[in-house]
Structure formats: C-alpha cells, structure tokens
Design a protein around this motif. Structure first.
Motif, PDB file in Angstrom:
ATOM      1  N   ILE A  44       0.805  -1.178  -0.095  1.00 18.76           N
ATOM      2  CA  ILE A  44       0.029   0.099  -0.042  1.00 18.76           C
ATOM      3  C   ILE A  44       0.789   1.177  -0.152  1.00 18.76           C
ATOM      4  N   PHE A  45       1.744   1.212   0.919  1.00 22.64           N
ATOM      5  CA  PHE A  45       2.812   2.463   0.852  1.00 22.64           C
ATOM      6  C   PHE A  45       3.495   2.666  -0.473  1.00 22.64           C
ATOM      7  N   LYS A  54       3.309   6.056  -2.497  1.00 22.26           N
ATOM      8  CA  LYS A  54       4.420   6.760  -2.614  1.00 22.26           C
ATOM      9  C   LYS A  54       4.496   7.049  -4.147  1.00 22.26           C
ATOM     10  N   ASN A  55       4.088   6.329  -5.044  1.00 23.05           N
ATOM     11  CA  ASN A  55       4.152   6.546  -6.472  1.00 23.05           C
ATOM     12  C   ASN A  55       3.008   7.490  -6.847  1.00 23.05           C
ATOM     13  N   LYS A  56       1.896   7.464  -6.199  1.00 21.44           N
ATOM     14  CA  LYS A  56       0.634   8.440  -6.561  1.00 21.44           C
ATOM     15  C   LYS A  56       1.238   9.842  -5.971  1.00 21.44           C
ATOM     16  N   SER A 114     -10.579   7.166   0.759  1.00 16.88           N
ATOM     17  CA  SER A 114     -10.058   7.375  -0.484  1.00 16.88           C
ATOM     18  C   SER A 114     -10.620   6.604  -1.686  1.00 16.88           C
ATOM     19  N   SER A 115     -10.815   7.027  -2.844  1.00 21.25           N
ATOM     20  CA  SER A 115     -11.434   6.398  -3.940  1.00 21.25           C
ATOM     21  C   SER A 115     -10.591   5.407  -4.528  1.00 21.25           C
ATOM     22  N   ASP A 116      -9.090   5.556  -4.455  1.00 19.94           N
ATOM     23  CA  ASP A 116      -8.082   4.611  -4.645  1.00 19.94           C
ATOM     24  C   ASP A 116      -7.686   3.722  -3.759  1.00 19.94           C
ATOM     25  N   ILE A 117      -8.234   2.350  -3.805  1.00 22.42           N
ATOM     26  CA  ILE A 117      -7.908   1.582  -2.926  1.00 22.42           C
ATOM     27  C   ILE A 117      -6.646   0.291  -3.486  1.00 22.42           C
ATOM     28  N   TYR A 118      -5.682   0.454  -2.586  1.00 22.15           N
ATOM     29  CA  TYR A 118      -4.522  -0.526  -2.902  1.00 22.15           C
ATOM     30  C   TYR A 118      -4.552  -1.637  -2.148  1.00 22.15           C
ATOM     31  N   GLY A 119      -5.295  -1.939  -1.243  1.00 26.09           N
ATOM     32  CA  GLY A 119      -5.034  -3.254  -0.598  1.00 26.09           C
ATOM     33  C   GLY A 119      -6.387  -3.055   0.643  1.00 26.09           C
TER      34      GLY A 119
END
Length: 225
Positions: A27-28, A32-34, A136-141
């Motif tokens: 997730i980090f 981090k990239n975003k 957040s609307s962007d979920i990474y995990g």
C-alpha cells in the motif's frame, strides 16, 4: 532524499502480523508513487511488550512512528498497549508519533473516562478503530490497512520541521560534511547524532534546536529582515 527511510514500529499481537506488514508495504509503495513521496518506509513488527521496549531503548533504533494495538494478550503479554504508551512517554521518547488502535469499544476498555483522557494527554497522535477504513477512492489493499498507512504518512508529514530540514541537509551533503562536529555543553556530536537526539527528544537535541532558533532570530535582527 532518494533512499531516505522512515522507521515505523508496529506493536500488535496479531497472528497474521507478517502478512499485514506485507500489505502495509504494498500500500505504501502505491501511495508513494501516486503522491511522489520522497522517502521509503521500513516496518518493524513486534508482538512482545518487552521486545518493543528493548527496541525503543536501543540507540541504534530510532522510530518516527509507532502503531500500537491496545490488546496484546494474544501474544502472552501482561501489559496493554496503553501501558506501553505511558512507559514510552514517561522515560523513553516524548517526541515520536504514536497511532493507537483497538478492536474494542472505548467505553468498555476505559470505563473510567479519566483513564482515556489521560492516555490522550500522553501524546497520542491519532486513535483508530481497527475496522475503520480509508475514505480514498483509490484502494490499494485492505481499506482498514490503507487507512493506517495513510495516517502514518500524515504523522510523518507532521514531524518537527527542524529535524526534517537537518535530515534533508544531511541526505544532500552528508559526504561533504561528514567531518563536521557540533559542540553542545562541551561534547562534540556528528550531525547524524544531532538528528537522532532530536528524534529521541533528548536534552542535547533540545538545546541544539533552541540554539539554532536563537541564532536565526539574531541573524534576522542584524540583517534587518
């Protein structure tokens, strides 16, 4: 600050802690990239109360953020996360950011409201319920894990600006200034040592910050700024 690392200690008795750490890392990296974050994050998992104390007392280990679970009994601990917070603040580190979380209801955990007030007065950066999720609307995990990582990033963004400035300066010019020494009360320190003293909220670090602020004020007065 390519390659610069923020250290996060996670004190939790979860049997799946190693897998949770992997999710935090994934997730980090996505966040981090975003958001173009210019540092790395290292997660150190601990299940034992005494082991957490040992790591925090070590000069070699300085943690920027602590994520502490309230109930640590599953790993055989006698003390609770709230006890750990009080011990850290009373004699180890008054400066690091502490994120406190629990699955239980606060009223049941702290039937005496003053106990909860006293815990927050110890210097909790933020309280999270374990089942609270990111907005957040962007979920990474897993959404609850993502929220924890987001709060860690938020906590890091609120670190003492003098510390951050010195860290950036050291990361940029470390090779050039490696021989420089700073004298405080008759003892000489390397800049990297000064940074850790500030991170641990030790007396020499406080003196350095005070002296730095005083010199900046005097400089501005003399220069007419």
């Amino acid at each position: 600050m390519e390659g610069f690392t923020r250290n996060v200690l996670i004190v939790d008795d979860s049997r799946n802690l190693e897998n949770e750490i992997k999710q935090y890392s994934i997730i980090f990296e996505r966040l981090k990239n975003k958001h173009n974050i210019d540092y790395n994050m290292k997660f150190t998992p601990v299940q034992k109360y005494d082991e957490a104390i040992k790591l925090l007392e070590s000069i070699e280990n300085v943690f920027d953020v602590l994520l502490i679970d309230y109930d640590l009994s599953q790993a055989g601990n006698i003390g609770y996360g709230s006890d750990l917070v009080r011990e850290i603040r009373s004699r180890i580190n008054k400066h690091c950011k502490i994120i406190f979380y629990t699955m239980g209801d606060l009223v049941a955990i702290f039937p005496d409201r003053n106990d909860l007030i006293n815990l927050f007065n110890e210097g909790i950066y933020k309280f999270l319920s374990k089942d609270t999720v990111t907005e957040s609307s962007d979920i990474y995990g897993q959404p609850e894990f993502q929220l924890r990582v987001e709060v860690m990033i938020e906590a890091i963004n609120n670190i003492d600006f003098v510390q951050v400035t010195l860290e950036r300066y050291f990361a940029e010019y470390g090779d050039i200034i490696s021989d420089e020494r700073i004298k405080i009360h008759g003892r000489e320190y390397e800049l990297s040592e000064i940074i850790n003293l500030i991170r641990r909220d030790e007396e020499a670090g406080k003196i350095y910050k005070s002296n730095l602020a005083e010199s900046m004020i005097i400089h501005n007065i003399i220069s007419g700024r």
